[in-house]
Design a protein around this motif. Sequence first.
Motif, mmCIF file in Angstrom:
data_model
loop_
_atom_site.group_PDB
_atom_site.id
_atom_site.type_symbol
_atom_site.label_atom_id
_atom_site.label_comp_id
_atom_site.label_asym_id
_atom_site.label_seq_id
_atom_site.Cartn_x
_atom_site.Cartn_y
_atom_site.Cartn_z
ATOM 1 N N GLY A 102 11.189 96.251 -3.412
ATOM 2 C CA GLY A 102 10.829 95.450 -2.250
ATOM 3 C C GLY A 102 10.686 93.979 -2.572
ATOM 4 N N ARG A 103 10.247 93.674 -3.786
ATOM 5 C CA ARG A 103 10.165 92.273 -4.201
ATOM 6 C C ARG A 103 11.542 91.619 -4.215
ATOM 7 N NH1 ARG A 103 5.551 90.501 -7.449
ATOM 8 N NH2 ARG A 103 7.015 89.121 -8.523
ATOM 9 N N PHE A 104 12.543 92.377 -4.663
ATOM 10 C CA PHE A 104 13.896 91.835 -4.667
ATOM 11 C C PHE A 104 14.397 91.571 -3.247
ATOM 12 C CE2 PHE A 104 14.326 94.681 -8.605
ATOM 13 C CZ PHE A 104 13.875 93.671 -9.435
ATOM 14 N N LEU A 105 13.993 92.416 -2.310
ATOM 15 C CA LEU A 105 14.507 92.322 -0.950
ATOM 16 C C LEU A 105 13.764 91.287 -0.107
ATOM 17 C CD1 LEU A 105 14.974 96.132 -0.186
ATOM 18 C CD2 LEU A 105 16.620 94.524 -1.146
ATOM 19 N N MET A 106 12.507 91.020 -0.445
ATOM 20 C CA MET A 106 11.695 90.154 0.416
ATOM 21 C C MET A 106 11.448 88.765 -0.157
ATOM 22 S SD MET A 106 8.870 92.843 1.973
ATOM 23 C CE MET A 106 8.327 93.364 0.341
ATOM 24 N N LEU A 107 11.284 88.663 -1.471
ATOM 25 C CA LEU A 107 10.958 87.370 -2.067
ATOM 26 C C LEU A 107 12.224 86.604 -2.433
ATOM 27 C CD1 LEU A 107 7.984 88.331 -4.411
ATOM 28 C CD2 LEU A 107 7.911 87.492 -2.055
ATOM 29 N N MET A 108 12.122 85.297 -2.407
ATOM 30 C CA MET A 108 13.251 84.456 -2.796
ATOM 31 C C MET A 108 13.472 84.530 -4.303
ATOM 32 S SD MET A 108 14.821 83.029 -0.312
ATOM 33 C CE MET A 108 15.691 81.750 -1.206
ATOM 34 N N PRO A 109 14.708 84.758 -4.750
ATOM 35 C CA PRO A 109 14.968 84.782 -6.194
ATOM 36 C C PRO A 109 14.990 83.371 -6.758
ATOM 37 C CG PRO A 109 17.002 85.061 -4.987
ATOM 38 C CD PRO A 109 15.911 85.030 -3.958
ATOM 39 N N GLY B 226 5.725 99.835 -14.573
ATOM 40 C CA GLY B 226 5.833 99.249 -13.243
ATOM 41 C C GLY B 226 4.781 98.194 -12.988
ATOM 42 N N PHE B 227 3.539 98.447 -13.398
ATOM 43 C CA PHE B 227 2.474 97.454 -13.233
ATOM 44 C C PHE B 227 2.761 96.189 -14.047
ATOM 45 C CE2 PHE B 227 -0.351 100.895 -11.632
ATOM 46 C CZ PHE B 227 -0.814 100.225 -10.501
ATOM 47 N N ILE B 228 3.298 96.382 -15.252
ATOM 48 C CA ILE B 228 3.630 95.230 -16.083
ATOM 49 C C ILE B 228 4.710 94.384 -15.419
ATOM 50 C CG2 ILE B 228 4.688 94.540 -18.265
ATOM 51 C CD1 ILE B 228 3.276 96.892 -19.577
ATOM 52 N N ASN B 229 5.721 95.036 -14.839
ATOM 53 C CA ASN B 229 6.783 94.299 -14.163
ATOM 54 C C ASN B 229 6.260 93.517 -12.965
ATOM 55 O OD1 ASN B 229 8.875 95.081 -15.875
ATOM 56 N ND2 ASN B 229 9.388 96.878 -14.674
ATOM 57 N N ILE B 230 5.368 94.138 -12.198
ATOM 58 C CA ILE B 230 4.888 93.514 -10.965
ATOM 59 C C ILE B 230 3.922 92.378 -11.247
ATOM 60 C CG2 ILE B 230 3.519 93.906 -8.871
ATOM 61 C CD1 ILE B 230 4.709 96.720 -8.768
ATOM 62 N N PHE B 231 2.976 92.608 -12.159
ATOM 63 C CA PHE B 231 1.906 91.631 -12.369
ATOM 64 C C PHE B 231 2.095 90.774 -13.622
ATOM 65 C CE2 PHE B 231 -0.059 95.202 -10.045
ATOM 66 C CZ PHE B 231 -0.426 94.523 -8.892
ATOM 67 N N GLY B 232 3.144 91.031 -14.390
ATOM 68 C CA GLY B 232 3.337 90.277 -15.622
ATOM 69 C C GLY B 232 4.322 89.135 -15.510
ATOM 70 N N ALA B 233 4.919 88.955 -14.322
ATOM 71 C CA ALA B 233 5.955 87.933 -14.153
ATOM 72 C C ALA B 233 5.337 86.595 -13.761
ATOM 73 C CB ALA B 233 6.965 88.389 -13.101
ATOM 74 N N TYR B 234 4.407 86.111 -14.576
ATOM 75 C CA TYR B 234 3.723 84.859 -14.257
ATOM 76 C C TYR B 234 4.270 83.680 -15.049
ATOM 77 C CZ TYR B 234 1.253 86.285 -18.483
ATOM 78 O OH TYR B 234 0.965 86.706 -19.759
ATOM 79 N N SER B 235 5.031 83.923 -16.090
ATOM 80 C CA SER B 235 5.583 82.853 -16.917
ATOM 81 C C SER B 235 7.094 82.799 -16.738
ATOM 82 C CB SER B 235 5.243 83.073 -18.393
ATOM 83 O OG SER B 235 5.900 82.117 -19.204
ATOM 84 N N MET C 4 12.071 90.248 -12.591
ATOM 85 C CA MET C 4 11.663 90.316 -11.196
ATOM 86 C C MET C 4 12.219 89.172 -10.347
ATOM 87 S SD MET C 4 10.159 93.104 -11.451
ATOM 88 C CE MET C 4 9.779 93.206 -9.703
ATOM 89 N N HIS C 5 12.612 88.069 -10.959
ATOM 90 C CA HIS C 5 13.070 86.913 -10.183
ATOM 91 C C HIS C 5 14.512 86.516 -10.473
ATOM 92 C CE1 HIS C 5 9.060 85.958 -8.565
ATOM 93 N NE2 HIS C 5 8.613 86.323 -9.758
#
Length: 330
Positions: free
Chosen positions: A113-120, A231-240, A249-250
């Motif tokens: 859903g992140r791929f479909l909704m958020l801007m890459p 999955g949690f690491i992928n979702i919440f670890g993409a801060y850098s 994720m981006h």
Amino acid sequence: MVWFLPAFLLFISYLMGSLIKKLLRDSEQKIPETVLIGTFLMLLLWEFLVLPAIKLIASFAVVSRIYSGLLLAMFILSFIFCYKEMRKQWKTASIHVSGLTLALILLFLMQAGRFLMLMPDVSDDFTAETVNTTLQSDLIYENHPGMGDTFAYGITFRGKLVSLPLFYAYLKELFSGGELFPCHAAVLVYRIIPIWGLLLSYMVYGLWADVFFGNTDTSRDRVALFFIGLGFINIFGAYSEDSILYYQMHRGFRGETIVFAVLIPYTIYLCWQVYGNKKYASIIYLIMTGITTIILTDYQKGLMPFVIVFFICSMIAAGYWLRRCLHCRN
């Protein structure tokens, strides 16, 4: 129709992987590894067609038709020669439905859903433009993707080796359904392809989970927890912006993302198979993996990390071998 692209790629890759495992007489029939090997073979076959076509300034449409014919031929051959193995493989495979399994599916849908909704993150990226330019001009790396004009001096040889954007162009041409089912390059590249890359990443770590926990009924919950943690690491670890999780994720459409999220972890697994289990068929898979890094991205971003990881794994294996020799001598 384009939304079925990840399933189509995995299906074709599974058939091609089954065929090459049959040729190598690889009796270890793991579905994730079969898909990965088939994916590499699919990209290698594309590369071997594209490189002569660039030299001959051939039509991209002609190359696409030849490639589709080769895929169809391998599809038929795989069903003829590998049907029994594939049937046995899927008959023994089982899916354990539990609360953890449902949580894992929910987490995967959240990532998709992140791929479909958020801007890459498309900074300094011309992948979608390359796809449109290639299809519009019917030429391969002859026109600038940003300007549309013909290159004054041509693209470098290093640039010609990276055929992943051209593979995306082939997929767009294949899944274009006219006005009824349009296939936009931006949707394919920035929305659909990252889901395919994420699925491949999960398959690699599925092989890791098999090494860590085994393939038994009692280990299923631990495997599910392992994937939930991933999955949690992928979702919440993409801060850098400099981390592989951010790229996953981006910028999941980029070749270097696939290299670090799929090929590098798989290289470590293959080294364990070669040095730990003495599975020498994995040497062929290692060679395929190394060549695929060049297809996906520049060799400095793909091949060099692959060589470094392989060298480190080899040094670790050599250290264990030396330790055993000294222990036996004492």
